[in-house]
Design an enzyme around this catalytic site. Structure first.
Site, PDB file in Angstrom:
ATOM      1  N   MET A  16       0.833  -1.210   0.000  1.00 12.97           N
ATOM      2  CA  MET A  16       0.000   0.000   0.000  1.00 12.97           C
ATOM      3  C   MET A  16       0.872   1.266   0.000  1.00 12.97           C
ATOM      4  SD  MET A  16      -2.903  -1.150   2.726  1.00 12.97           S
ATOM      5  CE  MET A  16      -3.953   0.264   2.405  1.00 12.97           C
ATOM      6  N   HIS A  17       0.221   2.391  -0.188  1.00 16.46           N
ATOM      7  CA  HIS A  17       0.777   3.738   0.049  1.00 16.46           C
ATOM      8  C   HIS A  17       1.862   4.210  -0.932  1.00 16.46           C
ATOM      9  CE1 HIS A  17      -1.176   3.004   3.892  1.00 16.46           C
ATOM     10  NE2 HIS A  17      -0.313   2.061   4.203  1.00 16.46           N
ATOM     11  N   ASP A  21      -2.719  -4.733   0.050  1.00 18.10           N
ATOM     12  CA  ASP A  21      -2.350  -6.090   0.487  1.00 18.10           C
ATOM     13  C   ASP A  21      -2.938  -6.477   1.841  1.00 18.10           C
ATOM     14  OD1 ASP A  21      -0.616  -4.482   1.972  1.00 18.10           O
ATOM     15  OD2 ASP A  21       1.201  -5.549   1.399  1.00 18.10           O
TER      16      ASP A  21
END
Ligand SMILES: Nc1ncnc2c1ncn2[C@@H]1O[C@H](COP(=O)(O)OP(=O)(O)O)[C@@H](O)[C@H]1O
Ligand SMILES: O=C(CO)[C@@H](O)[C@H](O)COP(=O)(O)O
Length: 506
Positions: free
Chosen positions: A81-82, A241
């Protein structure tokens, strides 16, 4: 027969698997890539590496499963992520992507909080405080530090959404991963125009946002040919995820909680409505289940601590392959008693997120004496990582969120000692699943739902996921850990100022 692909663009590598419509795994493959650390606290990857790993693993899986191309009906995407993929208007990548564990954006987090009108106002808009790992501070970092590149910026995509762009030619994201950008109105499940305005960011920088099971496009002709698939193959929204892993663990209803010991550590709990930790220690994000949410605590260096310990420090174990190295190290740890002879380890090697959002926090062994040997040090590392997960569990418990069942997952939980340790540290039995395939499995199920093989994600999980084994907590070890945990918790407060002073000296 219909088949579904799940692709997880992870931090250490991409994992791809193919399931049939009953959820049985037909083939799987993975390919690794490097993580670059141009400075301490900076982490970057080249999106081209993710794409090459995707192509390689999809081709391997299709070849191994020997299925007809037209029978592969849909693909689900998951990923770390991110991360920020910065594209210009011709879809050229402007610089390497900044990752979820990159800590360079302390000043930008302050800028966001201030522009939003304070922490409370920010949480009201996007359900979460500004944390260095999130995507919005990365965009501001580009504006503040690489303004020429920012001037050419046309789109910002998350890692798995960059893979989607290359598969389908479409810009799209979905609610679970978009929650981690800090730009999503998590309650309304769409971009926060209000925060984008306050940050002076053009909404067109972001792609349209879908629910996780929605179809976002189909394969382009060139890609279908390259992968050995057809242009009818759909690509569904997928999930970040953590939410994808939760779907793969069947965490799609209240009362079920999952932990993951991967590079990062995650304690994830489903929630029927948006719920908050008023101190912002847990993230409140959209779940990959339509109209549902989740809370999670994230430790930045969880299994990553054992990886560092085994790979970088236990040089005596060099020369044997990774699996054997972990086995040899954990065999020694097993010989040490619970509590590691009064030795505690803080796993904040790269700073921490939950419960201490502190990029300057660092690792520590505390309580060393001359009787301690390698086994006790290894055990202390594993116990410290497990205490860090318990920190999240305690916050979840304090919010009156029901915790009826804990399911453990991730590379670390495959190890029986670490499974037992989790049960003992949490003081509650933990369950392992019959087939634990993590995020790639979760998004393959989402693809099956998107293709209509199941009515809902809840129905897909019920049909395909079952608990294989439970590990009960051992009373004696739990008592030992209950005595040590408050000391572990106090250590961060004692060292916090010194971590900050050390950071100033770097
Ligand atoms: N045999 C093992 N014993 C103990 N821990 C292990 C073992 N194999 C892997 N791990 C742990 O699992 C972590 C990797 O888990 P994984 O779920 O593959 O992570 P990621 O997807 O984040 O790369 C490693 O960092 C290590 O700590
Ligand atoms: O930052 C988070 C979640 O908020 C991490 O969970 C990343 O999503 C990467 O995870 P792994 O590659 O360690 O599984």
């Amino acid at each position: 027969m219909s088949f579904y692909l799940g692709i997880d663009v992870g931090t250490s590598g991409t994992k791809t698997l193919l399931i049939d419509e009953a959820g049985v795994v037909q083939a799987e493959a993975s390919a690794e890539y490097p993580l670059h650390q141009p400075r301490a606290g900076w982490t970057e990857q080249d999106p081209e590496d993710w794409w090459q790993a995707t192509v390689t693993t999809v081709r391997q899986v299709i070849k191994a499963a020997k299925c007809k191309p037209a029978d592969v009906r849909a693909i689900g995407l998951s990923g770390q992520m991110h991360g920020s993929v910065f594209l210009d208007k011709k879809d050229r990548v402007l610089r390497p992507a900044l990752l979820w564990n990159d800590q360079r954006t302390v000043a930008e987090c302050e800028e966001i909080t201030q522009r939003a009108g304070g922490r409370k106002a920010l949480i009201k808009m996007v359900a979460n405080p500004a944390l260095t790992g999130f995507t919005a501070p990365k965009i501001l970092w580009l504006r503040n530090h690489e303004p020429k590149k920012f001037d050419r910026l046309a789109k910002v995509l998350l890692p798995k959404d960059e893979i989607r762009r290359r598969l389908t030619g479409e810009y799209a994201s979905e609610v679970s991963d978009a929650s981690g950008t800090l730009l999503l109105d998590v309650v309304k499940r769409n971009w926060s125009k209000k925060l984008l305005g306050k940050l002076d960011l053009d909404p067109d920088l972001l792609p349209p946002v879908f629910e996780s099971e929605d179809v976002t496009g189909t394969l382009t002709t060139a890609v279908a040919e390259q992968l050995g698939l057809t242009t009818d193959c759909k690509v569904v929204g997928g999930a970040g995820d953590c939410a994808a892993g939760a779907v793969g663990n069947g965490v799609v209803r209240s009362g079920v909680l999952s932990t993951s010991v991967g590079t990062s550590g995650v304690m994830f709990v489903h929630s029927d409505k948006p719920q908050y930790d008023s101190e912002g220690r847990l993230h409140t994000f959209c779940h990959a289940v339509r109209g549902k949410w989740h809370m999670m605590g994230v430790n930045l260096t969880s299994g990553g601590s054992l990886q560092w310990w085994v790979d970088s420090i236990l040089q005596g174990l060099a020369g044997i392959d990774t699996k054997q190295r972990y086995e040899a190290a954990t065999r020694e740890a097993e010989q040490a008693a619970a509590g590691s002879g009064g030795l505690l380890f803080l796993p904040y090697l790269n700073g921490e997120r939950t419960p201490h959002a502190d990029p300057h926090a660092r690792g520590a062994f505390v309580g060393l004496n001359t009787t301690h040997g390698r086994g006790q040090l290894t055990r202390a590392v594993m116990e410290g990582v497990t205490f860090a997960l318990r920190d999240s569990l305690e916050i979840i418990r304090s919010l009156d969120v029901p915790v009826k069942e804990i399911r453990v997952s991730g590379g670390g939980s495959k190890n029986p000692l670490w499974r037992q340790m989790q049960a003992d540290v949490f003081g509650k039995k933990v369950a392992t699943l019959a087939v634990e395939q993590g995020p790639a499995y979760g998004v393959a199920l989402l693809a099956a739902v998107g293709d209509g093989a199941y009515k809902s994600i809840e129905q897909a999980c019920k049909a395909t996921i079952s608990v294989a084994e439970t590990t009960p907590a051992q009373r004696k070890a739990t008592n030992t850990y209950n005595a040590l945990f408050p000391i572990y918790q106090r250590l961060y407060s004692s060292l916090k100022q010194d971590f900050a002073s050390l950071a100033e000296l770097q």
